[in-house]
Every structure is written in structure tokens, then in C-alpha cells.
Design a protein around this motif. Sequence first.
Motif, PDB file in Angstrom:
ATOM      1  N   UNK A   1       0.811  -1.219   0.000  1.00 36.96           N
ATOM      2  CA  UNK A   1       0.000   0.000   0.000  1.00 36.96           C
ATOM      3  C   UNK A   1       0.839   1.261   0.000  1.00 36.96           C
TER       4      UNK A   1
ATOM      5  N   UNK B   1      -3.748  -1.634  -4.977  1.00 38.50           N
ATOM      6  CA  UNK B   1      -4.093  -1.455  -3.575  1.00 38.50           C
ATOM      7  C   UNK B   1      -5.442  -2.144  -3.391  1.00 38.50           C
ATOM      8  N   UNK B   2      -5.420  -3.233  -2.654  1.00 32.82           N
ATOM      9  CA  UNK B   2      -6.640  -4.042  -2.549  1.00 32.82           C
ATOM     10  C   UNK B   2      -7.761  -3.275  -1.853  1.00 32.82           C
ATOM     11  N   UNK B   3      -7.412  -2.221  -1.109  1.00 30.74           N
ATOM     12  CA  UNK B   3      -8.478  -1.471  -0.442  1.00 30.74           C
ATOM     13  C   UNK B   3      -9.251  -0.573  -1.424  1.00 30.74           C
ATOM     14  N   UNK B   4      -8.675  -0.290  -2.587  1.00 28.65           N
ATOM     15  CA  UNK B   4      -9.342   0.617  -3.529  1.00 28.65           C
ATOM     16  C   UNK B   4     -10.683   0.074  -4.049  1.00 28.65           C
ATOM     17  N   UNK B   5     -10.766  -1.182  -4.487  1.00 26.55           N
ATOM     18  CA  UNK B   5     -12.093  -1.685  -4.869  1.00 26.55           C
ATOM     19  C   UNK B   5     -13.093  -1.652  -3.716  1.00 26.55           C
ATOM     20  N   UNK B   6     -12.619  -1.822  -2.490  1.00 23.77           N
ATOM     21  CA  UNK B   6     -13.530  -1.707  -1.335  1.00 23.77           C
ATOM     22  C   UNK B   6     -14.049  -0.275  -1.220  1.00 23.77           C
ATOM     23  N   UNK B   7     -13.164   0.681  -1.438  1.00 26.05           N
ATOM     24  CA  UNK B   7     -13.583   2.090  -1.368  1.00 26.05           C
ATOM     25  C   UNK B   7     -14.545   2.427  -2.504  1.00 26.05           C
ATOM     26  N   UNK B   8     -14.261   1.886  -3.699  1.00 25.72           N
ATOM     27  CA  UNK B   8     -15.187   2.121  -4.814  1.00 25.72           C
ATOM     28  C   UNK B   8     -16.570   1.570  -4.481  1.00 25.72           C
TER      29      UNK B   8
END
Lengths: 211, 211
Positions: free
Chosen positions: B176, B191-198
Motif C-alpha cells: 500500500x 491497492x486491494x483497499x481501492x475496490x472496497x472504497x469504490x
Amino acid sequence: MNKIPKTVSRRLGLYHRCLKNLTSSGKRNVSSKELAEKLGIKSSQVRKDLSYFGAFGKRGVGYDTNYLLEMVERILGVNKSWSVVIIGAGNLGHALANYDVLEKNGFYIVGIFDNDPEKIGQKIGNLTIKDIKEFREFVKKNNVEIAVIAVPATSAQEVADIIVESGIKGIINFSPMTINVPKGIIIEEIDISIPFKNLTFKLTGNEFRSA
Amino acid sequence: MNKIPKTVSRRLGLYHRCLKNLTSSGKRNVSSKELAEKLGIKSSQVRKDLSYFGAFGKRGVGYDTNYLLEMVERILGVNKSWSVVIIGAGNLGHALANYDVLEKNGFYIVGIFDNDPEKIGQKIGNLTIKDIKEFREFVKKNNVEIAVIAVPATSAQEVADIIVESGIKGIINFSPMTINVPKGIIIEEIDISIPFKNLTFKLTGNEFRSA
């Protein structure tokens, strides 16, 4: 605040990551030029983007990183915490359950499920792998909002159906299969091979390359 | 063939995935409408995109899936196979080493490295985890073209420097942290958190949502 165009909203996650790094390293101000370099876009674009968030930098000082981060978090909905479950306790499920970046961003893994009797009952950190049969009840009891599909492609649709039936509205799909869900369910698909393909597209530099 | 605009090239990976699924399920023809539905775009957009690949469907028949797949693979540079190494033998490294989608797309994991004496020497499938000290020599001997950073954020830059020094030109960064590399090195960041944020951006449906 104005509506945020899609092209800008796609960059929100990048701004968020960047601002998190800046604030955690103690940086109080940032210029549009610095942000632009980190994001690989023009600084005029950064200034335009940020104006949608209601943020206006001061000449010679730049933007207040904490304020900007707060705004972006509000917009992204990451100023609250989210309850997430993972379906599939293979390597990917393990990696996700241990990926602390999710928790740092407010995504709390509250459960992990599988249908393999050898996996059910095993521990991953503080979590115990649960039987997929208990999924529906667990979701209701724990107000789960997001489910992650981390099973092989052949089981992805079946798992998606179970998720939809449970009442969850948000799905992250890591399987390499496009799944079908009813209207009103939101899916984000992640195919880990896609960034590899983007990379080789750039590496090959062949006659097809765009300017 | 014309140069492919960036907006189209971003969709190449999606077309590729979709066409792989179609051909492996034995489908010989596909209409622009079917492709459009799978990709979530308009069929007129599909027809326009595909015309850049030199592919033109026949009315009532559609496109030849095998031909289309071949074209997209040539453009993406996935019609050849690539030698990939992973740095970091944690859960993510394990997941990637076992992620058969990569191999199916021509990305062969030929080595995995770590600096933890407890991990070095352990097996992941057919691979033995190697000491990061052996990295440079291994890369030279095995013509490695792509390196994957699967270490914690705090080690990412250090690992990137080792990769650059080895002569590898393509990096996939799962950490990250944004890393700095010299010109000529191509990085894809995940960044694996980006699809979660989307996803939460879409789930919140708040006043900021774009139309």
C-alpha cells in the motif's frame, strides 16, 4: 457541494491513499504539484479535482492534508467502519483476512466461510472459519454489509447467489468469473491478472501502443 | 492497424477475460450486445473498440471469438509467456503463487523470495522459497521479466531498489505504499483497499454521488 464527475470519483481512492501516507508521515500541507506527481496527473487537474471536494489551496502553502483527508473519507464513505465477510478460506481468503490495510481503511473482516470440512473450525488470526451453511444467520446477526468472493471460478456464481439471498448489497468478486446478480446489488470485480496484462501491454511497446 | 486510445486500452484486460471465458465455454461467435452486457458498456462502444483491433462483426452472426481473443492477446502481449518472481512469501505471496489465473494468462511464477530465515527453504507448490540475497543472480539466470512486490509497506521501497538493480523493467506493487523508481521502469500498483472504497462509495449513495 457539486456532484462529482465519474472521472474524478475514480481517482478518489488514489487521493485517499496518498493523503493517508502524507498525514501519517506528519505532513500538514501539500501542494497540488506534489499531489500531481504522486498521482501521475497534471497539477491543474489536481486543483480542479479538489475544488469538487470544496477544498481550495493557498498559494505558497498548499492544502491542509488533514482537512483534505477528512473530506475524501466522507465522500468515499470510509469515515465509518464496514463489516465484511470473506467466502473462501484458501490462500486468497487467508491473505485478505490478514491484510491490515483493509482494517486501516475501516473494513473489518468479521467472518470467513468455507464449505470444506477440513477448513471449518480452523483459525485465521482471531477468526474461526465457519461453515457456509451458517452464512445467512451470521449475516443477519452481525449486520454484515460487504461480502468478498474468494472461491474458484467454478463456485463463484453459486456463492454470489448465497450472498444475494442473505440480503448483502455489496460484493467484491476476486474470482476470475463475471457473475450475475439482481439489480440493486453492487459488485466490484477484481481480476489480479489484469494489472499484469496492463504491465505487459506497456512493456511490449509494440506497434499497437497508444501515445 | 490504428493506434489504440488509452480509454480503449484500459478495457483490453476486460475484453480478454470475457473472451477467454467465452472461448473456453465453446462459444464461437459473440454479438457486440452480449459483450456490452458483460462489460457494462454500450454495444456501440464495443463495436467502436473492436474496430481498433481490426475486428468487424457480421450482422446476425457477430464476432468470431477465437479471432478476437487472438487479436486482444497479441495487443496485450499475453500471446507469449512471461517469467515472474514474487518477493515476499507471506499470505499474499502464497495466494499469488497459487493463483492459477496468472498461469492461464501466460504469467509463470518461476521464483519466490523472502528474507525470513524461517521461510527460506520452505515449499509453495513446486517452488522453494529462496533467500532474497540470491535474487540478482536468479533473475539473470532465468531471464525474469516481471517482479511482484508482496511485502509490507515498510519494506516496499527497499525491495523495489533490489528489483531495479537486478535489471527487471516491470514491477507489480501490491504494497500500500507508492514507490519511486527510475525512468524506464514500469510499475503497476494494486491497492486491494481501492475496490472496497469504490464499493462503499457506490453503497453510501450520498449527496456526493455522481450521476
